[in-house]
Design an enzyme around this catalytic site. Sequence first.
Site, PDB file in Angstrom:
ATOM      1  N   PHE A   1       0.806  -1.218   0.000  1.00 50.69           N
ATOM      2  CA  PHE A   1       0.000   0.000   0.000  1.00 50.69           C
ATOM      3  C   PHE A   1       0.843   1.273   0.000  1.00 50.69           C
ATOM      4  CE2 PHE A   1       0.858  -0.197   4.523  1.00 50.69           C
ATOM      5  CZ  PHE A   1       0.744   1.105   4.987  1.00 50.69           C
ATOM      6  N   LYS A   2       2.103   1.162   0.395  1.00 49.34           N
ATOM      7  CA  LYS A   2       2.967   2.341   0.430  1.00 49.34           C
ATOM      8  C   LYS A   2       3.144   2.978  -0.949  1.00 49.34           C
ATOM      9  CE  LYS A   2       3.691   1.224   4.746  1.00 49.34           C
ATOM     10  NZ  LYS A   2       4.923   0.928   5.438  1.00 49.34           N
ATOM     11  N   ASP A   3       2.886   2.201  -2.005  1.00 49.88           N
ATOM     12  CA  ASP A   3       3.035   2.740  -3.360  1.00 49.88           C
ATOM     13  C   ASP A   3       2.111   3.927  -3.614  1.00 49.88           C
ATOM     14  OD1 ASP A   3       5.026   1.001  -4.339  1.00 49.88           O
ATOM     15  OD2 ASP A   3       3.553  -0.546  -4.797  1.00 49.88           O
TER      16      ASP A   3
ATOM     17  N   THR B   1       7.874   0.182   3.375  1.00 48.32           N
ATOM     18  CA  THR B   1       8.177   1.581   3.059  1.00 48.32           C
ATOM     19  C   THR B   1       9.514   1.702   2.336  1.00 48.32           C
ATOM     20  OG1 THR B   1       6.884   2.541   4.855  1.00 48.32           O
ATOM     21  CG2 THR B   1       8.714   3.844   4.058  1.00 48.32           C
TER      22      THR B   1
END
Length: 486
Positions: free
Chosen positions: A107-109, A142
């Site tokens: 999800f960090k993308d 991350t």
Amino acid sequence: MHFFSTRDRSRIVTSSEAIAQGLSDEGGLFVPERFPQVDVKNICGMDYPVMAAVILKEYLTDYSEDFLADATAQTYGAAFGGKAGYLAPVSEGVSALELWHGPTCAFKDYALQLMPKLLVEAKKNLGRTEKTLILVATSGDTGKAALDGYHDVPGIEIAVFYPTGGTSEIQRLQMATQEGANVAVFAVRGNFDDAQTGVKRVFGDKNIAAQLAQRNIRLSSANSINWGRLVPQIVYYFAAYAQLLKAGKIVFGDKVDFCVPTGNFGDILAGYYAKQMGLPVGRLVCASNENNVLTDFLTTGTYTAKRAFYKTTSPSMDILVSSNLERLLFHVTGSDTEVAALMKSLNETGSYTVRPETLAVIQESFGCGWSSEEQVAGEIRARYEQDGYLCDTHTAVAFHVAEQQKREGVPMVVLSTASPFKFPRSVLEALGHTAPENDFAAMQELETITGHTAPAGLAALRQKKERFDAVIDPMQIAEVALGYQA
């Protein structure tokens, strides 16, 4: 829109300054001066890139609308395979917001593919020409997302620090094989909190800042302590609500609950911002693994970081100091002096306790729960066998807690934060199979057993050469920072 520090309201900056600087000089986090109110119904009719541009513009008021429209269109198009903000049905009343269809399968993308564009533009807005040195502490995802987003961006150097033995092998290889002339990766002896504390110590050292300034270098952060990391994550809460509307699962105005696997508190805090902006969010359920410091805090009002630390199969959540909680405390108390005192207590004693009325306000919006390692494995197997849904270990934490917290008649959205193929051995074992020692063999076996295909970027790691193998102590992070030249 201006921003000020959670620990000193007099430190006022623009959005460009907040993103370029990352952390306030005295260690506080930047927060917006207000929660903008938006036309939720109108936003829910937009596609993801347009939705992102509209929401970001509410906060990033010194960025041009044309820049934000172009940046979000470039970010959330082909790189996400048409699945930006994709909501998958799982069971009756439960959906999974799959946030792992980006380049690094986490999800960090959503933030870290956009954030380099925001930083470069911030420097233009501010007329700055210095080199930016980005220091990143990571518990797994991350680091790779930041490296992928920032590699070979002109005027920027990035150094990532991860806990040695504290990530999955796939996560480690994603970082160790990263290409780019401006990237560096270091394993840090200790856990994530040791790495994060080391990075924060550098940011708080005025002597280091002065020495770097003499070389025309400024520090910045790509962790979720940086506002530029947090603001793009608000968008996918709106996207989830929009898809439930489109599918006829809700009518406009119905409340929706979200269950979020939580480590540093940034992902779930983005949902709080969405709620404050007018999105009909019911409860935000904070799901923890065995490092359940947040569960205890949300239940008792006492935050205790000095406690046993567990290495789990959901390593991105193996965190005892959840930095973004500081922002929530500021919004709830409205007091920079109170927050500064709480953070001072945390730093000096390892704990703090909020006032009962503060906890009561937090509990109006937040629920909580945690999952043992056995429960995580059981949840992976149950979701696959009962619903045909394959999930990773972090998402399984949230599914387990969501089952405990689900309210009758209220849809529950579980944030699915990483591809199951990032943790193939753990997922295989949860499904009742003996996992090969090699992660790539496990990945292949998981494909064979489930019929799912591993993301190409993960499978390709097998052929990539490792570039980084340095192992350092937390105190050496300062030496790394001081080693950079303009």
